[in-house]
Design a protein around this motif. Sequence first.
Motif, PDB file in Angstrom:
ATOM      1  N   TYR A 164     -17.729   4.060   0.312  1.00 15.90           N
ATOM      2  CA  TYR A 164     -17.144   3.809   1.632  1.00 15.90           C
ATOM      3  C   TYR A 164     -16.049   4.850   1.800  1.00 15.90           C
ATOM      4  O   TYR A 164     -14.958   4.713   1.249  1.00 15.90           O
ATOM      5  N   ASP A 165     -16.342   5.876   2.575  1.00 14.20           N
ATOM      6  CA  ASP A 165     -15.457   7.039   2.631  1.00 14.20           C
ATOM      7  C   ASP A 165     -14.082   6.689   3.213  1.00 14.20           C
ATOM      8  O   ASP A 165     -13.056   7.149   2.725  1.00 14.20           O
ATOM      9  N   GLY A 166     -14.042   5.881   4.260  1.00 20.24           N
ATOM     10  CA  GLY A 166     -12.757   5.521   4.876  1.00 20.24           C
ATOM     11  C   GLY A 166     -11.902   4.637   4.000  1.00 20.24           C
ATOM     12  O   GLY A 166     -10.671   4.692   4.053  1.00 20.24           O
ATOM     13  N   SER A 167     -12.555   3.805   3.190  1.00 18.81           N
ATOM     14  CA  SER A 167     -11.893   2.894   2.255  1.00 18.81           C
ATOM     15  C   SER A 167     -10.719   2.152   2.911  1.00 18.81           C
ATOM     16  O   SER A 167     -10.738   1.897   4.111  1.00 18.81           O
ATOM     17  N   TRP A 168      -9.686   1.795   2.114  1.00 18.81           N
ATOM     18  CA  TRP A 168      -8.627   0.948   2.668  1.00 18.81           C
ATOM     19  C   TRP A 168      -7.763   1.679   3.699  1.00 18.81           C
ATOM     20  O   TRP A 168      -7.151   1.049   4.574  1.00 18.81           O
ATOM     21  N   GLY A 182      -4.366  -6.455   1.010  1.00 17.13           N
ATOM     22  CA  GLY A 182      -5.491  -7.329   0.689  1.00 17.13           C
ATOM     23  C   GLY A 182      -6.734  -6.523   0.394  1.00 17.13           C
ATOM     24  O   GLY A 182      -6.663  -5.357  -0.011  1.00 17.13           O
ATOM     25  N   HIS A 183      -7.903  -7.171   0.590  1.00 13.45           N
ATOM     26  CA  HIS A 183      -9.158  -6.488   0.281  1.00 13.45           C
ATOM     27  C   HIS A 183     -10.257  -6.925   1.244  1.00 13.45           C
ATOM     28  O   HIS A 183     -10.100  -7.891   2.000  1.00 13.45           O
ATOM     29  N   ILE A 184     -11.363  -6.208   1.205  1.00 10.95           N
ATOM     30  CA  ILE A 184     -12.521  -6.523   2.036  1.00 10.95           C
ATOM     31  C   ILE A 184     -13.102  -7.855   1.562  1.00 10.95           C
ATOM     32  O   ILE A 184     -13.346  -8.038   0.364  1.00 10.95           O
ATOM     33  N   PRO A 185     -13.313  -8.812   2.449  1.00  9.12           N
ATOM     34  CA  PRO A 185     -13.858 -10.112   2.040  1.00  9.12           C
ATOM     35  C   PRO A 185     -15.170  -9.953   1.266  1.00  9.12           C
ATOM     36  O   PRO A 185     -16.056  -9.191   1.657  1.00  9.12           O
ATOM     37  N   GLU A 213       0.835  -1.191   0.000  1.00  8.06           N
ATOM     38  CA  GLU A 213       0.000   0.000   0.000  1.00  8.06           C
ATOM     39  C   GLU A 213       0.879   1.254   0.000  1.00  8.06           C
ATOM     40  O   GLU A 213       1.946   1.250   0.620  1.00  8.06           O
ATOM     41  N   PRO A 214       0.450   2.316  -0.681  1.00  3.92           N
ATOM     42  CA  PRO A 214       1.263   3.538  -0.699  1.00  3.92           C
ATOM     43  C   PRO A 214       1.289   4.270   0.635  1.00  3.92           C
ATOM     44  O   PRO A 214       2.176   5.085   0.870  1.00  3.92           O
TER      45      PRO A 214
END
Length: 289
Positions: free
Chosen positions: A265-269, A196-199, A188-189
């Motif tokens: 989803y404002d918060g995102s990763w 990874g990602h959201i299941p 991630e930057p």
Amino acid sequence: MAMDEPKTLVSTDWLEAHLKDPDLRVLDASWYLPTAGRDPKAEYAKVHIPGARFFDIDDIADSRSSLPHMVPTPEKFISRMRAMGIGDGHQVVVYDTAGVFSAPRVWWTFRLMGKHDIAVLDGGFPKWLAEGHPVEDMPPILRERHITVQRHAELVKNVTQVAAASKLGDHEIIDARAPGRFAGVDPEPRPGLRVGHIPGSKNVHFATLLNPDGTMKSPEALRAVFKAAGVDLRKPAITTCGSGVNAAMLALALELVGHRNHAVYDGSWAEWGMYNDLRVATAKAASEA
């Protein structure tokens, strides 16, 4: 010239034809990841579309949040737009210097605040420059304008709502990040985040929404992109990305294909990747299952 009906997406030719309309307002919403080493505000000061104001995504945000550029409160949005001379009855066109990248974030923010006379410049500043449309380096003369907003909470999701959607599978969660980041094989930057990602989420990289010239693909082509990623457009959608910017590109694409039940989803990763108690899926885990 009378203004056409407001549109979600406008062409460079449309914008030049309407540039002198008294009720048109143009916004430069350029933004880059910190790793890009670019200063969009300084670039705006050197050259921009005539009359454009600079919309600082990092500044016109919720300063109480530790997360990057979360949506501002309605009060802050009203205050900043009024000072920028943007008010009720204005048709707003927003662009960025990458093409179509961060401008949809501002388009979505206006929609969240109940403002529908907002459109994205298709192809953005690169297309505008390539076609020889006019530019200037002078800041616009600003006069305060009254603006009213009505926040549409259904257009934004928080981490609790996204976690519930991930568990229940009653929404399509669509992630705009690059495939390597989605799979958890690329870093991630932003430091300190898990990979990874959201299941249960599906990956639609924001770049796949664009034509080679940087314009948005046709609704038919966009539908094909979502279908190829396994997205069921009959279900409500939640879009996500690294920090809520490119998630708005997905929201714009969904709007263009006629899908109206979508939220960002404002918060995102930047948020999900920070909390160890939230489950993370990776390509490695999937291959071992």
